[in-house]
Design an enzyme around this catalytic site. Sequence first.
Site, PDB file in Angstrom:
ATOM      1  CE  LYS A 196      -3.709  -2.532   2.289  1.00 54.22           C
ATOM      2  NZ  LYS A 196      -4.203  -3.050   3.570  1.00 54.22           N
ATOM      3  N   GLY A 243     -12.626  -5.223   4.685  1.00 53.42           N
ATOM      4  CA  GLY A 243     -13.973  -5.735   4.919  1.00 53.42           C
ATOM      5  C   GLY A 243     -14.849  -5.600   3.697  1.00 53.42           C
TER       6      GLY A 243
END
Length: 427
Positions: free
Chosen positions: A205, A302
Amino acid sequence: MKEVKIGILGFGTVGAGVVEGILKNGELMSQRTGILPSIGKIADLDIESDRGVKVDASLLTTNAFSVIDDPEIDVIVELVGGVKAAKDFVLRALKNGKPVVTANKALLAEAGRELFEASAKSGAGLYFEASVGGGIPVLRALRDGLVGNQIKSIYGILNGTCNYILTRMEREGLEFDAVLAEAQKLGYAETPPDLDIDGLDTAHKAVVLASLAYGAPVPMDAFTVEGIRGLSHREIEYADDLGYRIKLLAVIREVAGEIEMRVEPSLVPQDHLLASVHDAFNAVFVEGDVVGETLHYGRGAGRLPTASAVIGDIMEAAAGRDGGSAWLLAHKKLPIHNPQEVSIRCYLRLSLKDQPDVIAQVAHVLGKNNISIGAVMQKEQNVGEQVPVVFLTHHALEKNFVAAMKEIAALDVVDGEPVRMAIEDFE
Ligand code: HSE
């Protein structure tokens, strides 16, 4: 009304979330944008299991290429994960002139340049908001709202699993292995958990963030990457005594025209906003030269949070806007700072023999390596003949710390492996 037909590759947690989000808010999106998103096809090796969303069985296939090559499909959403197959799928879709939305940070970190060039060549966009910070639209903030800024620094808590583990260790006084085992039982942490706990997911990331901020494709081996595996609760306790919390931090900043970058467990002052990011939340602290400090906070993983970012990108692709490839390729590239020359402050925890002269021996090694001591803490907490002693240092070069730690570990009065972590002052 323009309709955009979506082809989803990978019907896992996020894929099902994308379907759920579109079924829930597709109409609202069409009112807002004049574009109606609809699910055209979904490919997965498993097309039998119930994903908790209603999908017409005729839309499901086990053949990803039948989706990628279908002329009716307008946008491809790659959610298969991994690098090899995902890369083949993305390249083929781009070659077919189809925009691609992906959440795959490993793919971008390892093959981003090739994909961005393929995207530029075909004119089909590549969109990757969901690859960093889950539902937090931080990449768009960098490209859009913060376009008028030179980015001075980015500090990110980018891995929800690690932040969840650290939070529970801190709140409940638990050790790393116990929390990891429980997180896996509850389905929070992957099995195996290596990508998360060894810092690689955070590093992937960070590479994406650095490429947007500074235009440079930073290779994974060009910066320090350490995770939280095996971190002892003692470190959390001592850091707390000294006014800090431990966070797995990605640090990306410009230093004298070069990119300084590292991923490691770091001590964050308790009164800094990032110290208040708990549980599985992510946060990205960005400082621009015009705007000053900004904080981007939310759920970094999620089903629905990640789906939210994917859906945003689908709409961006349908509207024909750049997803970041054009920006990246045109951006002036900064060189990468040698990690050995990075200047940091450190927390050192040693187990020392409780006898005369031991602190003097350690202080001598530090001084010889040009490392100045800022604070020392020794409690009457002897473990057998040993006593833990914590040193906080002033700034010194990474290479000096490496040399000093080697010498310190070899001292007769030092027991076990010394622990070293960076202290972040956000200066
Ligand atoms: N495994 C990641 C995390 C989410 O725990 O934050 C996906 O990037």
